[in-house]
Motif scaffolding. Structure first.
Motif, PDB file in Angstrom:
ATOM      1  N   LYS A  31       0.861  -1.179   0.000  1.00  0.00           N
ATOM      2  CA  LYS A  31       0.000   0.000   0.000  1.00  0.00           C
ATOM      3  C   LYS A  31       0.902   1.235   0.000  1.00  0.00           C
ATOM      4  O   LYS A  31       1.505   1.567   1.018  1.00  0.00           O
ATOM      5  CB  LYS A  31      -0.941  -0.031   1.206  1.00  0.00           C
ATOM      6  N   ILE A  32       0.965   1.885  -1.136  1.00  0.00           N
ATOM      7  CA  ILE A  32       1.895   2.995  -1.310  1.00  0.00           C
ATOM      8  C   ILE A  32       1.428   4.258  -0.597  1.00  0.00           C
ATOM      9  O   ILE A  32       2.234   5.073  -0.156  1.00  0.00           O
ATOM     10  CB  ILE A  32       2.123   3.283  -2.808  1.00  0.00           C
ATOM     11  N   ALA A  33       0.112   4.420  -0.464  1.00  0.00           N
ATOM     12  CA  ALA A  33      -0.431   5.644   0.128  1.00  0.00           C
ATOM     13  C   ALA A  33      -1.866   5.414   0.575  1.00  0.00           C
ATOM     14  O   ALA A  33      -2.460   4.364   0.327  1.00  0.00           O
ATOM     15  CB  ALA A  33      -0.362   6.794  -0.880  1.00  0.00           C
ATOM     16  N   THR A  34      -2.430   6.444   1.227  1.00  0.00           N
ATOM     17  CA  THR A  34      -3.803   6.382   1.728  1.00  0.00           C
ATOM     18  C   THR A  34      -4.504   7.694   1.426  1.00  0.00           C
ATOM     19  O   THR A  34      -3.957   8.771   1.704  1.00  0.00           O
ATOM     20  CB  THR A  34      -3.818   6.131   3.249  1.00  0.00           C
ATOM     21  N   VAL A  35      -5.701   7.618   0.877  1.00  0.00           N
ATOM     22  CA  VAL A  35      -6.504   8.818   0.605  1.00  0.00           C
ATOM     23  C   VAL A  35      -6.980   9.413   1.928  1.00  0.00           C
ATOM     24  O   VAL A  35      -7.413   8.686   2.828  1.00  0.00           O
ATOM     25  CB  VAL A  35      -7.716   8.476  -0.280  1.00  0.00           C
ATOM     26  N   ILE A  36      -6.901  10.734   2.060  1.00  0.00           N
ATOM     27  CA  ILE A  36      -7.316  11.361   3.318  1.00  0.00           C
ATOM     28  C   ILE A  36      -8.840  11.306   3.467  1.00  0.00           C
ATOM     29  O   ILE A  36      -9.579  11.232   2.491  1.00  0.00           O
ATOM     30  CB  ILE A  36      -6.800  12.806   3.448  1.00  0.00           C
TER      31      ILE A  36
END
Length: 340
Positions: free
Chosen positions: A263-268
């Motif tokens: 998981k490269i990133a997370t949406v706020i």
């Protein structure tokens, strides 16, 4: 018992509330409304709290006949709602009478519409929620989307005497391109810095493989340093997984509780409602923010909802004061009215 009859079910109409909280440790997804903003405002418009179950309508709306008087509110995507074939406005409370028929036209923007009632949908509570988890046939009405001939029962009906409408400044715009803010992690270290730059500078398109569980994107491949797989760990609403082909997948409300892709990133949090209203072929661009900004936007998201809720309460207070003033003028017995 008060009820509505489903003449046409729409493409995918399901019962949803805020979600099934506290069961992910047992492998049970949270589920719940995809667009928390539209869902919550719909409930506030009918003087219900955000735990109240609603109908989430996707793409094509149902046709529903009411056998009781009730107040409703319709928010989210514009599917041109009509009562008895007459257009009605969204983002406000609407009085419905026994025998009325609610129907919808063609989709104008967004993809998910929310129909809230000044009553409680009378279906079983499963693990603390009425939300429908379609893939597991759990919750809602027999764990499925509505179908023709269904009868949905209600309880604790209250017809509102006051009309509420949402100030236009709060009504979101659903466009075919969205800027989506993200924070890196938790496995961003599995990617070269150049891969992160690739993700941030390119535009990605929503594919037809998008549902309540996840949204597959198509665009410039995001390359890993090595392998794409990890030991499965927790996944949240907004986790951006990158499988071996480098095409990102954003996990949504009905996501699995754990995942084995990096998981490269997370949406706020504040931008999740934007995702909930995106159609196949829509495009998005990722914008990187730090954790402090994400937390600030999180607080502002809920502060905005509280502001909206308070605005309805304030309108009620002003109306009541005016009403009492008129009554005192008419009847003159100030002491008796003050003691009432």
């Amino acid at each position: 018992m008060p009820s509505i009859k489903v003449h046409k079910p729409g493409l995918c109409t399901s019962i949803q509330d805020i979600g099934r909280i506290g069961y992910q440790q047992f492998g049970i997804p949270v589920s719940g409304a995809m667009d928390e903003f539209a869902f919550t405002v719909a409930n506030y418009l009918v003087e219900r709290d955000k735990k109240n179950a609603v109908l989430e309508i996707q793409f094509l709306g149902p046709s529903l006949e009411f056998d009781f008087d009730v107040t409703i509110a319709i928010t989210g995507a514009d599917i041109q709602p009509k009562i008895n074939h007459q257009d009605v406005k969204m983002w406000q409370s609407i009085q419905v009478k026994k025998g009325d028929l609610l129907s919808f036209g063609s989709l104008k923007n967004g993809i998910r519409t929310y129909l809230a009632f000044s009553a409680e949908i009378d279906v079983p509570i499963v693990m603390g929620s009425k939300s429908t988890l379609l893939k597991s046939k759990l919750g809602g009405l027999e764990g499925r989307a509505l179908k023709t001939g269904d009868v949905i029962s209600f309880k604790n009906v209250k017809v509102l005497s006051k009309k509420h409408s949402l100030d236009e400044k709060y009504i979101p715009e659903y466009s075919h391109h969205q800027d989506i803010r993200i924070v890196l992690g938790p496995q961003d270290y599995y990617f070269e810095e150049s891969a992160i730059k690739t993700m941030l500078k390119n535009t990605y398109q929503v594919t037809k493989d998008a549902d309540r569980m996840g949204m597959r994107l198509a665009g410039e491949a995001i390359k890993h340093k090595g392998k794409a797989d990890i030991i499965s760990d927790a996944a949240v609403f907004g986790s951006i997984q990158v499988p071996g082909n480098g095409q990102p997948i954003i996990l949504l409300a009905d996501r699995q509780t754990t995942g084995g892709y990096t998981k490269i990133a997370t949406v706020i949090k504040a931008d999740l409602p934007k995702l909930a209203q995106m159609l196949p072929n829509d495009t998005l661009k990722f914008n990187l923010v730090n954790i402090e900004e994400a937390q600030k936007e999180y607080k502002e998201f809920y502060a905005r909802l509280e502001e909206i809720k308070d605005s309805f309460v304030e309108k009620l207070k002003v109306y009541t004061e005016q009403e009492m003033y008129v009554m005192k003028k008419l009847f003159g017995n100030r002491r008796k009215l003050n003691n009432f």
